[in-house]
Design a protein around this motif. Structure first.
Motif, PDB file in Angstrom:
ATOM      1  N   PHE A 140       0.812  -1.021   0.048  1.00  0.00           N
ATOM      2  CA  PHE A 140      -0.025  -0.031   0.116  1.00  0.00           C
ATOM      3  C   PHE A 140       0.773   1.151  -0.005  1.00  0.00           C
ATOM      4  CE2 PHE A 140      -2.733  -3.082   2.148  1.00  0.00           C
ATOM      5  CZ  PHE A 140      -3.843  -2.901   1.423  1.00  0.00           C
ATOM      6  N   SER A 141       0.418   2.303  -0.831  1.00  0.00           N
ATOM      7  CA  SER A 141       1.117   3.697  -0.752  1.00  0.00           C
ATOM      8  C   SER A 141       0.577   4.369   0.085  1.00  0.00           C
ATOM      9  CB  SER A 141       1.032   4.029  -2.164  1.00  0.00           C
ATOM     10  OG  SER A 141       1.786   3.338  -2.860  1.00  0.00           O
ATOM     11  N   VAL A 142       1.148   4.790   1.226  1.00  0.00           N
ATOM     12  CA  VAL A 142       0.700   5.872   2.217  1.00  0.00           C
ATOM     13  C   VAL A 142       1.518   7.099   2.188  1.00  0.00           C
ATOM     14  CG1 VAL A 142      -0.101   3.872   3.598  1.00  0.00           C
ATOM     15  CG2 VAL A 142       2.271   4.522   4.095  1.00  0.00           C
ATOM     16  N   LEU A 180      -7.776  -0.789   6.004  1.00  0.00           N
ATOM     17  CA  LEU A 180      -6.452  -1.709   5.421  1.00  0.00           C
ATOM     18  C   LEU A 180      -5.468  -1.683   6.051  1.00  0.00           C
ATOM     19  CD1 LEU A 180      -7.720  -0.760   1.478  1.00  0.00           C
ATOM     20  CD2 LEU A 180      -8.614  -2.617   3.234  1.00  0.00           C
ATOM     21  N   LEU A 181      -5.166  -0.690   7.009  1.00  0.00           N
ATOM     22  CA  LEU A 181      -3.653  -0.586   7.463  1.00  0.00           C
ATOM     23  C   LEU A 181      -3.714  -1.200   8.784  1.00  0.00           C
ATOM     24  CD1 LEU A 181      -2.734   2.793   6.111  1.00  0.00           C
ATOM     25  CD2 LEU A 181      -2.163   0.753   5.013  1.00  0.00           C
ATOM     26  N   LYS A 209       2.957  -4.025   4.704  1.00  0.00           N
ATOM     27  CA  LYS A 209       4.276  -3.409   4.146  1.00  0.00           C
ATOM     28  C   LYS A 209       3.547  -2.297   3.248  1.00  0.00           C
ATOM     29  CE  LYS A 209       8.050  -4.347   0.820  1.00  0.00           C
ATOM     30  NZ  LYS A 209       9.079  -3.985   1.835  1.00  0.00           N
ATOM     31  N   VAL A 210       4.243  -1.141   3.327  1.00  0.00           N
ATOM     32  CA  VAL A 210       3.865  -0.159   2.621  1.00  0.00           C
ATOM     33  C   VAL A 210       4.825   0.460   1.893  1.00  0.00           C
ATOM     34  CG1 VAL A 210       2.173   0.609   4.413  1.00  0.00           C
ATOM     35  CG2 VAL A 210       4.382   1.461   4.691  1.00  0.00           C
ATOM     36  N   LYS A 211       4.307   1.496   1.011  1.00  0.00           N
ATOM     37  CA  LYS A 211       5.246   2.489   0.242  1.00  0.00           C
ATOM     38  C   LYS A 211       5.108   3.758   0.680  1.00  0.00           C
ATOM     39  CE  LYS A 211       6.452   3.798  -4.485  1.00  0.00           C
ATOM     40  NZ  LYS A 211       6.249   3.857  -5.986  1.00  0.00           N
ATOM     41  N   PRO A 212       6.085   4.278   1.500  1.00  0.00           N
ATOM     42  CA  PRO A 212       5.928   5.651   1.904  1.00  0.00           C
ATOM     43  C   PRO A 212       6.013   6.802   0.966  1.00  0.00           C
ATOM     44  CG  PRO A 212       7.525   4.261   3.118  1.00  0.00           C
ATOM     45  CD  PRO A 212       7.458   3.504   1.909  1.00  0.00           C
TER      46      PRO A 212
END
Length: 483
Positions: free
Chosen positions: A50-52, A410-411, A416-419
């Motif tokens: 996920f992009s956050v 969802l978080l 794992k995320v994409k900052p």
């Protein structure tokens, strides 16, 4: 011949048709066999990333701002009332609603005829009292002179009595002469007593005259005050409101004619909760003179003024909660008593706090921090203040860490995320150049995919038509193709 030619043509066409049918059957059989002999390819599962949006937690010293609403009121409001009854014979042009007056300005005048007559009578009585004082003083002087003369006569009569007694001892005088001298002395002594009584009467007359004079002066002063009460003056510079008088009107004593408001001595009264009130106390438990900003919204045009908290209400009103505070305004330009305003109060500074968006903290006062390998971690914080869309938090080991700015269902921890950092330079995707065979396979896969939306197909085909294609897109498509 003609029949034979047509027969041969028909046989030729029939043989060709049978040959084509046989060839088609063989192709179908080979395709089925190849398909059945082909091993099933299972696509490799990939972890979803996920992009956050993330923000960095920088510790600072922040000054929280407490917001409330209140009403502007004047600290100097004077009710102008009539001190005397009568007809209003004179009215200043400024004695109107909203009129600007100065200190000592004569605003109205009530018919002074009766008050002037009383003053004249009081001054006349005062003149009589002063004349009585002067006459009493002269009478006292005369009475004292008569007393002195009578005492001198006594001395003379005593001398005459001694002389007659000497003559009687020498047998020169007679007893009748001595007796006559004694009677004269006794008479003169009685005259001295009478003169002393006259002096006492004259002194008492002076006291009475002084009392009458004082009463006359008091009556004169009262008459002057009644005459001055016929003039209505402004006690200080201000603005008039609630004016209810016109020239020629008959007013009664203590009737309210208007209100005088000082536009420069304004304050704002507002109410805060008990918890907010506790934040405004100093270490000794006294209310701090915290600075405030008062804002009046005029349909997008804001008028603001600075001030300072001056005092608090003595008690909580019936049916009320919290605490009522008062703030004195400095240079309240544009404000009027009765304005409903927003009040911003600066609290005491808070050290070692971080400012975060309110969407970054959940109800349990937790934030999602980016840890190793860009995976989320749950960090406990303490929410100290809420400032509009932001919050001021404090926690252990949070300095410099990056947290998710907007939490979603969802978080969670371990994802794992994409900052996506603010003011970060966007990364340029890696591009690869495809061979014709590899490009054709990708195009065929996209065209044969029935579950892919047409818009996505068009976008992907347009990118594949370019000379260089994003490497990430190629890897994603090939992973779905199974290599």
């Amino acid at each position: 011949m003609r029949f034979l030619r047509k027969s041969l043509t028909g046989l030729f066409l029939l043989s060709i048709t049978l040959g084509l049918l046989a060839f088609a059957g063989i192709m179908v059989r080979d395709a089925v066999v190849a398909q059945m002999a082909r091993e099933a390819v299972v696509p490799q599962a990939r972890e979803r990333v996920f992009s956050v949006n993330v923000v960095s937690m920088r510790l600072e010293t922040a000054v929280p701002v407490l917001t409330s609403f209140g009403e502007v009121q004047s600290r100097r409001t004077l009710e102008i009332r009539a001190a005397a009854a009568g007809t209003v014979v004179e009215l200043d042009p400024a004695f109107v609603e909203g009129g600007q007056v100065t200190a000592g300005q004569v605003l109205a005048r009530i018919d002074p005829a009766n008050a002037q007559s009383e003053l004249d009578r009081a001054e006349s009585d005062l003149l009589d009292a002063r004349a009585e004082v002067r006459e009493a003083e002269r009478a006292l002087i005369i009475a004292r002179d008569e007393l002195v003369a009578a005492e001198d006569q006594v001395v003379l009569r005593e001398t005459a009595l001694r002389r007659q007694r000497d003559l009687l001892e020498r047998n020169v005088g007679t007893a009748a002469a001595v007796e006559s001298a004694e009677l004269s002395l006794s008479s003169e002594r009685q005259s001295v007593l009478t003169r002393r009584q006259a002096v006492a009467t004259a002194e008492a007359r002076i006291d009475q005259a002084a009392t009458r004079l004082r009463r006359g002066e008091i009556a004169r002063d009262e008459a002057e005050r009644r005459l001055n009460d016929t003039e209505i003056r402004g006690e200080f510079a201000g603005t008039l409101s609630n004016v209810t008088v016109v020239a020629g009107r008959l007013v009664s004593t203590n009737e309210q004619l208007a209100q005088l408001v000082d536009p420069q001595a304004l304050e704002v009264a507002f109410r805060v909760s008990t918890q907010q009130y506790a934040r405004l106390l100093d270490e000794a438990g006294r209310l701090r003179g915290a600075p405030v900003t008062v804002t009046l919204d005029f349909f997008g045009t804001n008028i603001s003024a600075q001030g300072v908290i001056s005092r608090e209400g003595a008690a909580v009103g019936e049916g009320q909660t919290g605490r009522q505070l008062f703030a004195t305004l400095e240079a309240p330009r544009g404000f009027k008593p009765g304005d409903f305003v927003a009040v911003s109060i600066k609290e005491a500074p808070l050290d070692d706090v971080a400012r975060l968006p309110a969407t970054a903290v959940n109800a349990a006062q937790e934030v999602l921090a980016v840890g190793d390998d860009d995976r989320l971690e749950t960090v406990q914080v303490q929410v100290l203040r809420r400032q509009g869309d932001d919050v001021l938090v404090r926690g252990r080991g949070i300095a410099g860490r990056e947290v998710v700015a907007q939490r979603t269902p969802l978080l969670g921890a371990g994802i794992k995320v994409k900052p996506l950092r603010q003011n970060a330079v966007p990364e340029v995707p890696d591009m690869v150049e495809l061979t014709d065979e590899r490009r054709a396979k990708l195009v065929a896969f996209i065209e044969e995919n029935t579950r892919m939306p047409e818009a996505a197909k068009t976008r992907l085909l347009a990118q594949l038509s370019q000379k260089q294609v994003p490497a990430e897109m190629v890897e994603r498509l090939e992973s779905r193709m199974g290599g």
